[in-house]
Design an enzyme around this catalytic site. Structure first.
Site, PDB file in Angstrom:
ATOM      1  N   SER A   1      -5.794  12.527 -27.124  1.00  0.00           N
ATOM      2  CA  SER A   1      -5.720  11.388 -26.198  1.00  0.00           C
ATOM      3  C   SER A   1      -4.558  11.510 -25.216  1.00  0.00           C
ATOM      4  CB  SER A   1      -5.585  10.077 -26.977  1.00  0.00           C
ATOM      5  OG  SER A   1      -6.704   9.894 -27.793  1.00  0.00           O
TER       6      SER A   1
ATOM      7  N   ASP B   1     -17.247   6.499 -25.751  1.00  0.00           N
ATOM      8  CA  ASP B   1     -16.983   6.857 -27.165  1.00  0.00           C
ATOM      9  C   ASP B   1     -16.763   5.649 -28.065  1.00  0.00           C
ATOM     10  OD1 ASP B   1     -14.414   6.184 -26.176  1.00  0.00           O
ATOM     11  OD2 ASP B   1     -13.441   7.622 -27.518  1.00  0.00           O
ATOM     12  N   ASN B   2     -16.411   4.522 -27.470  1.00  0.00           N
ATOM     13  CA  ASN B   2     -16.207   3.279 -28.241  1.00  0.00           C
ATOM     14  C   ASN B   2     -15.977   2.149 -27.248  1.00  0.00           C
ATOM     15  OD1 ASN B   2     -13.316   5.031 -28.945  1.00  0.00           O
ATOM     16  ND2 ASN B   2     -13.122   3.138 -27.763  1.00  0.00           N
TER      17      ASN B   2
END
Ligand code: MG
Length: 480
Positions: free
Chosen positions: A173, A299-300
């Site tokens: 990240s 992704d979320n």
């Protein structure tokens, strides 16, 4: 194309699809051109993955001030999936599910204590897991991973060891490797500077820039993706373009500063939208559009604790980190001119877990036979020839099942809010039950009037647990 020829063309596509599906799998003798689908090679697969983008962040999904003309056009020319789920509500396990078609518990890529991989992590997606890239490589696909990986940054876990021919991007990240001199707490995020994070940019196995200049990441990922498409236009390819953004800290290039009425977060989404337009334009210009399956998703859900620097889940409850719908139901747009009926909406369930089996089918490849898969081939729903085979979804947080959806009903056995100081964890002896087709915002608990549904869901969960073999935990391993 004139309107007459467009109508004729569309009619011939539908007839053509039918005839093509009845033909044996041998090369058909026509010459491919910009207007003709190329039947001589298996479909290209392009997955564009945003990071932490919410269900409500696209204009045509209801956002009032973020301007996303390219995603809107992609949906108008393609297909929206409105009940599309990710495998987990945070980056690492979600990506493990996408890449393998298996719940992250099976690969050991989830944990209750460390929810994702960090720069001091020693684990990663186990090499014996079979990724989409590995399945498609067997059919001669060129494969590229561009962008955020987050399935292990040590050499043995990098994309080029997991079936990808090439890699360009950040291995984890963009808020990791924060430097000691950065402002404390959330302050660094409110006015982010590149120098606050020492996260690397890699090419294959080499760090080529550190700290990565995050302002140009979306531009450079896009250029890399387009180069790959050009270089492989005469053979089947799989492109996995996983943007590092809009995960905080938020950065955008100079051309997108003050671009959006929604402020910094809107600027970032609008640059990703631009990138989508560039990819689709490239496919069209090279005559590849009619032989390429493109999926755009996230992704979320949105990282709500970052308030105006996080996205929106629209009408869905909660966001990233939680098993409420806002954490795991994501926007999904599929596009394949001539194959996917334009302007359609699929309200059946789908999941990123289904991408591997679907891509395998489209490529004419073989599914791995020696392991349990949690995905389905959803191409019948996509092509309008049948319903989605997915009728259930398990909502894990770490290694625990928090909720289960069966048909329209979703039972919550444990609820917990997103990341934050007070996550309000509650265990429900009688689960909360919502009909998420009637009540996507999960407001009205109907458990007391649906005991049989709860029994069915408990049985489903018991069967799942009985066959489940959890993988060796990967996220707790640290570099000594
Ligand atoms: Mg994420």
């Amino acid at each position: 194309m004139s309107s007459f020829s467009r109508v004729f063309f569309l009619a011939s596509i539908f007839t053509g699809i039918y005839i093509w599906q009845c033909l044996p799998s041998v090369a058909v003798g026509s010459q491919p051109s910009a207007e003709q689908p190329n039947r001589d090679q298996p479909a290209n697969v392009v997955i564009i993955f945003a990071d932490d983008m919410g269900y409500g962040d696209i204009a045509s999904w209801g956002h009032p001030t973020i301007n996303t003309p390219h995603l809107d056009r992609m949906a108008a020319d393609g297909q929206k999936w409105t009940s599309f789920y990710v495998a987990a509500s945070v980056c690492t396990p979600s990506r493990a599910g996408l890449m393998t078609g298996r719940l992250p518990i099976r690969s050991g890529m989830c944990s209750n204590t460390r929810r994702v991989l960090f720069p001091d992590s020693a684990g990663g997606l186990p090499p014996d897991e079979v990724t989409i890239a590995e399945v498609l490589s067997q059919r001669g696909y060129a494969t590229a991973c561009v962008g955020k990986w987050h399935l292990g940054h040590l050499p043995q876990y990098l994309p080029i060891r997991q079936g990808f021919d090439q890699y360009f991007g950040m291995p984890y990240s963009n808020d990791m490797d924060r430097v000691a001199s950065a402002p404390p707490g959330r302050q660094a995020f409110l006015e982010p500077r590149i120098s606050y994070w020492n996260a690397p940019l890699m090419r294959n196995e080499e760090v080529i820039e550190r700290p990565a200049d995050q302002t140009t990441l979306t531009q450079r990922y896009t250029e890399e993706a387009i180069r790959f498409i050009h270089a492989n236009r005469h053979r089947p390819f799989f492109l996995y373009l996983a943007h590092s953004l809009p995960h905080v800290p938020l950065f955008r290039s100079s051309g997108f500063v003050d671009h959006s009425r929604h402020g910094l977060y809107g600027d970032v989404i609008e640059e990703i939208d631009w990138s989508v337009g560039e990819i689709l334009t490239t496919l069209r210009e090279l005559g590849l559009a009619k032989n390429t399956w493109v999926v755009f998703t996230s992704d979320n859900g949105p990282w709500l604790t970052f308030q105006e620097q996080g996205g929106s889940a629209g009408l869905l409850r909660n966001g990233k980190g939680s098993t409420w719908e806002g954490g795991m139901r994501v926007p999904c747009v599929m596009w394949w001119p001539g194959r996917i009926p334009a302007g359609t909406v699929i309200r059946d369930m789908g999941s990123t877990l289904d991408i591997l089996p679907t891509a395998t089918h489209l490529a004419g490849a073989e599914l791995p036979q020696d392991r349990v898969l949690d995905g389905y081939d959803i191409s019948p729903a996509m092509f309008g020839t049948g319903p989605s085979p997915r009728n259930q979804m398990f909502f894990y947080r770490g290694v625990q099942i928090y909720a289960v959806r069966l048909g329209p009903y979703k039972a919550h056995f444990i609820t917990e809010e997103a990341y934050g100081s007070n996550t309000n964890r509650q265990v429900h002896e009688t689960p909360l039950l919502f009909n998420v087709e009637v009540d996507p915002s999960e407001q009205w608990n109907v458990a007391s009037t649906h005991p049989k549904v709860i029994d069915e869901i408990r049985n489903l969960m018991a069967r799942h647990r009985a066959e489940l073999q959890p993988g060796e935990p990967q996220l707790e391993k640290r570099i000594p």
